[in-house]
Design a protein around this motif. Structure first.
Motif, mmCIF file in Angstrom:
data_model
loop_
_atom_site.group_PDB
_atom_site.id
_atom_site.type_symbol
_atom_site.label_atom_id
_atom_site.label_comp_id
_atom_site.label_asym_id
_atom_site.label_seq_id
_atom_site.Cartn_x
_atom_site.Cartn_y
_atom_site.Cartn_z
ATOM 1 N N GLN A 161 -31.816 -29.556 16.828
ATOM 2 C CA GLN A 161 -31.211 -30.677 17.548
ATOM 3 C C GLN A 161 -30.247 -31.432 16.630
ATOM 4 N N ALA B 148 -18.412 -42.943 20.136
ATOM 5 C CA ALA B 148 -18.744 -44.351 19.887
ATOM 6 C C ALA B 148 -18.931 -44.601 18.400
ATOM 7 N N ASN C 43 -26.252 -44.518 9.979
ATOM 8 C CA ASN C 43 -26.958 -43.543 10.807
ATOM 9 C C ASN C 43 -27.874 -44.244 11.803
ATOM 10 N N LEU D 169 -19.590 -41.974 12.792
ATOM 11 C CA LEU D 169 -19.696 -41.893 14.244
ATOM 12 C C LEU D 169 -21.126 -42.252 14.641
ATOM 13 N N THR D 170 -21.295 -42.810 15.842
ATOM 14 C CA THR D 170 -22.635 -43.167 16.297
ATOM 15 C C THR D 170 -23.100 -42.301 17.477
ATOM 16 N N ILE D 171 -22.245 -42.166 18.462
ATOM 17 C CA ILE D 171 -22.630 -41.445 19.688
ATOM 18 C C ILE D 171 -21.458 -40.619 20.215
ATOM 19 N N ILE D 172 -21.763 -39.422 20.657
ATOM 20 C CA ILE D 172 -20.820 -38.649 21.471
ATOM 21 C C ILE D 172 -21.360 -38.664 22.870
ATOM 22 N N THR D 173 -20.566 -39.099 23.831
ATOM 23 C CA THR D 173 -21.013 -39.083 25.218
ATOM 24 C C THR D 173 -20.190 -38.062 25.997
ATOM 25 N N LEU D 174 -20.899 -37.118 26.597
ATOM 26 C CA LEU D 174 -20.254 -36.107 27.429
ATOM 27 C C LEU D 174 -20.381 -36.531 28.892
ATOM 28 N N HIS E 279 -34.356 -38.678 24.080
ATOM 29 C CA HIS E 279 -34.785 -39.867 23.338
ATOM 30 C C HIS E 279 -35.374 -40.895 24.308
ATOM 31 N N PHE F 192 -29.927 -37.830 23.280
ATOM 32 C CA PHE F 192 -30.601 -36.902 22.379
ATOM 33 C C PHE F 192 -30.307 -37.370 20.954
ATOM 34 N N MET F 193 -31.366 -37.539 20.165
ATOM 35 C CA MET F 193 -31.175 -37.939 18.773
ATOM 36 C C MET F 193 -30.824 -36.691 17.970
ATOM 37 N N LEU F 194 -29.664 -36.686 17.366
ATOM 38 C CA LEU F 194 -29.279 -35.578 16.489
ATOM 39 C C LEU F 194 -29.434 -36.043 15.043
ATOM 40 N N ASN F 195 -28.687 -35.447 14.142
ATOM 41 C CA ASN F 195 -28.783 -35.788 12.724
ATOM 42 C C ASN F 195 -28.017 -37.070 12.395
ATOM 43 N N GLY F 196 -28.661 -38.216 12.644
ATOM 44 C CA GLY F 196 -28.051 -39.509 12.327
ATOM 45 C C GLY F 196 -27.113 -40.031 13.395
ATOM 46 N N ILE F 197 -26.820 -39.197 14.381
ATOM 47 C CA ILE F 197 -25.996 -39.617 15.512
ATOM 48 C C ILE F 197 -26.747 -39.270 16.800
ATOM 49 N N GLN F 198 -26.219 -39.740 17.912
ATOM 50 C CA GLN F 198 -26.815 -39.370 19.197
ATOM 51 C C GLN F 198 -25.793 -38.640 20.064
#
Lengths: 141, 141
Positions: free
Chosen positions: A3, A76, A138, B5-10, B31, B41-47
Motif C-alpha cells: 500500500q 493536496a 508526512n 505532498l499530502t494527498i492524491i485524490t482520484l 483508512h 488509503f494511507m500510503l507511505n506518508g501520504i494518502q
C-alpha cells in the motif's frame, strides 16, 4: 500489492514552462536524476515527475490525451494552520500563480484553497484540523 | 512551499466500483477517516483518496471533467526486481485487473508495465535499478 506509491508523473505540454513553475514559483529543487525532458522532484518519500504529455502516453502505450479543463484528479499540500494557508497563497499569488479557489472554510471542517500549475493540474493548499503531520510533513495515523 | 505532498485524490465515476478495485484487487485497507463518498488509503506518508469526480470538480470550483481516455498523468508503484514486477502483474491479472502494457524492458534501463483502475487511472508497476527504496518503500536519495 503493498500500500504505497513511488512516483506521480504529470504530463505537461511544455517542459520548460512546467519546470519554471515548480522550480521558480513553488521554489522546489530538481533531483539529480532529472535528464533530458524528464524532471524529478524528491518529495516526502515519493517523487513528482514532469514529462511531456505525448511522451507519457507513448510510454504507457495509450492514445494521446484529449484533455480540456479539469483532469479528474487533484494533489493536496496540507499545512499546519489556516494562517499558513493564507500566507502561502498570498506568496504564490505574488509570484503570479493562478489561484483557482481563494482560501475558505470547507464543509469538512478544514480550510482550503486551490492553485493551478500551467497545465491545469490542481493543487489544493489546505489545513485539516483532524489530520496529524509529522515534522517532515508526512501524514501520521 | 515545502517540497512535499499530502494527498492524491482520484475523481471516480462510481465510488463502489473504485473502492472495490483498491480494496479487493490491490488488497488495500481503507483508512478510518473514510466517510460517505470519500475513501482514503494511507500510503507511505501520504494518502490516496477516491471521490466522485463531479464532487471533486465542485470542491475545486472548476467545471466538471470532460475526459475521454488518458488523463495526462500516471502513478508509479516501484518494486525491487524484474521478477517482482512479473509476479505482481500476474497476480493482478488473475484478479481481473486490466493490464495496459505487459512487463517489458524500458528504454531508461528499467522494467515496466502499466495497469488501469476502473476509471482509466494508470498505475505503472516498475523496477528501476537506479532507484533505492527503503524497507517501507520510500524513495531514498
Amino acid at each position: 500489492m503493498e500500500q504505497r506509491l513511488t512516483i506521480i508523473t504529470l504530463g505537461v505540454s511544455d517542459i520548460n514552462v512546467a519546470s519554471d513553475f515548480y522550480e521558480n514559483k513553488l521554489g522546489w529543487k530538481r533531483h539529480g536524476s532529472s535528464m533530458g525532458d524528464i524532471v524529478f522532484f524528491m518529495l516526502n518519500g515519493i517523487q513528482l515527475a514532469i514529462y511531456p504529455v505525448k511522451e507519457l502516453a507513448k510510454d504507457a502505450t495509450v492514445p494521446p490525451a484529449d484533455i480540456k479543463g479539469f483532469k479528474g484528479f487533484t494533489l493536496a499540500h496540507n499545512v499546519r494552520s489556516e494562517k499558513e494557508v493564507d500566507e502561502l497563497i498570498a506568496s504564490l499569488k505574488a509570484k503570479g500563480v493562478k489561484v483557482v479557489k481563494e482560501p475558505q472554510k470547507a464543509e469538512w471542517g478544514g480550510y482550503s484553497s486551490y492553485i493551478s500549475d500551467p497545465d491545469g493540474n490542481l493543487w489544493e493548499i489546505a489545513f485539516n484540523p483532524y489530520m496529524n503531520l509529522d515534522k517532515a510533513g508526512n501524514v501520521v495515523g
